[in-house]
Motif scaffolding. Sequence first.
Motif, PDB file in Angstrom:
ATOM      1  N   SER A 147      46.639  46.373  29.591  1.00  0.00           N
ATOM      2  CA  SER A 147      46.898  44.971  29.919  1.00  0.00           C
ATOM      3  C   SER A 147      46.566  44.011  28.779  1.00  0.00           C
ATOM      4  CB  SER A 147      46.122  44.566  31.177  1.00  0.00           C
ATOM      5  OG  SER A 147      44.739  44.796  31.022  1.00  0.00           O
ATOM      6  N   PRO A 195      55.736  42.733  33.669  1.00  0.00           N
ATOM      7  CA  PRO A 195      55.671  41.813  34.811  1.00  0.00           C
ATOM      8  C   PRO A 195      57.049  41.309  35.218  1.00  0.00           C
ATOM      9  CG  PRO A 195      55.152  40.622  32.830  1.00  0.00           C
ATOM     10  CD  PRO A 195      55.457  42.041  32.397  1.00  0.00           C
ATOM     11  N   GLN A 204      43.465  44.838  37.181  1.00  0.00           N
ATOM     12  CA  GLN A 204      44.361  43.881  36.528  1.00  0.00           C
ATOM     13  C   GLN A 204      45.783  44.430  36.547  1.00  0.00           C
ATOM     14  OE1 GLN A 204      43.795  42.215  32.662  1.00  0.00           O
ATOM     15  NE2 GLN A 204      41.568  42.085  32.853  1.00  0.00           N
ATOM     16  N   GLN A 205      46.739  43.539  36.813  1.00  0.00           N
ATOM     17  CA  GLN A 205      48.162  43.897  36.714  1.00  0.00           C
ATOM     18  C   GLN A 205      48.494  45.218  37.431  1.00  0.00           C
ATOM     19  OE1 GLN A 205      50.722  42.040  34.972  1.00  0.00           O
ATOM     20  NE2 GLN A 205      49.139  40.483  35.182  1.00  0.00           N
ATOM     21  N   SER A 228      50.197  39.814  38.836  1.00  0.00           N
ATOM     22  CA  SER A 228      48.846  39.256  38.792  1.00  0.00           C
ATOM     23  C   SER A 228      48.302  39.188  40.220  1.00  0.00           C
ATOM     24  CB  SER A 228      48.865  37.861  38.165  1.00  0.00           C
ATOM     25  OG  SER A 228      49.270  37.937  36.814  1.00  0.00           O
ATOM     26  N   ASP A 229      47.295  39.984  40.492  1.00  0.00           N
ATOM     27  CA  ASP A 229      46.698  40.050  41.821  1.00  0.00           C
ATOM     28  C   ASP A 229      45.687  38.910  41.976  1.00  0.00           C
ATOM     29  OD1 ASP A 229      45.477  40.673  44.194  1.00  0.00           O
ATOM     30  OD2 ASP A 229      44.932  42.717  43.632  1.00  0.00           O
ATOM     31  N   SER A 255      41.955  39.726  42.133  1.00  0.00           N
ATOM     32  CA  SER A 255      41.247  40.345  41.006  1.00  0.00           C
ATOM     33  C   SER A 255      40.135  39.419  40.516  1.00  0.00           C
ATOM     34  CB  SER A 255      42.207  40.636  39.850  1.00  0.00           C
ATOM     35  OG  SER A 255      43.166  41.596  40.216  1.00  0.00           O
TER      36      SER A 255
END
Length: 220
Positions: free
Chosen positions: A22, A39, A101-102, A175-176, A179
């Motif tokens: 990432s 993404p 991440q991601q 993008s969560d 997170s």
Amino acid sequence: DLVKAASGAERVFIFDHTVRESGNTNLNAAAGGSAAPVPRVHCDYTALGAPRRLQQLGAEGIYSRLRGRVLTPEDVEELAAGRFAFINVWRSIDDSHPVMQQPLAVCDEKSVAEEDRFTYELRFPDRTGENYSLRHSRAHRWYYFPRQTKDECLVFKVYDKREDGPRFVFHTAFSDPSSPADAPPRRSIEVRAIAFFDPPELEEPVDAMRTAQGEPFAGR
């Protein structure tokens, strides 16, 4: 063996992989390097692009461990005449942390109308690939596995020649919002395979563990 067990295929050819981290910004990895997560909602192949990619790989030279030789153009044509599917295997390679991440999300294909898909080209120095992208719809149903660990993997189809089931699984990094701000970077690998479900019989079986030095690919 994982792809065979998950798909029911008789033979599997592993032809590519990409490591993603990432912290990177490049979407394509140089030899021996890593790339960034993607993404963007996409499916790696189209109804036309997948058969063309199989023919391209055949022209480059597919080494068969079962036959103990490089497949001939006739061998590849026989495989292409039967049912085959392109399958991705995605997993973390971080020994210490889950994916925070991601993460990778996949879309339920039953929620995707055919008119939602559209094609775009990927231009490489030696070939042109064709992918699907996706128009947004509130009808799409998306899923992901929170905090996926190294011993868990996603196995999903990005093309299936058979038309009466899932064929094109759209996927994307995202993008969560859950997170944490100090989440460790994502480190993952995706492996690309072609699964063959009704391949022709082998004319002369050889030791499946035999390998060839210097061959471009090693299929099973």
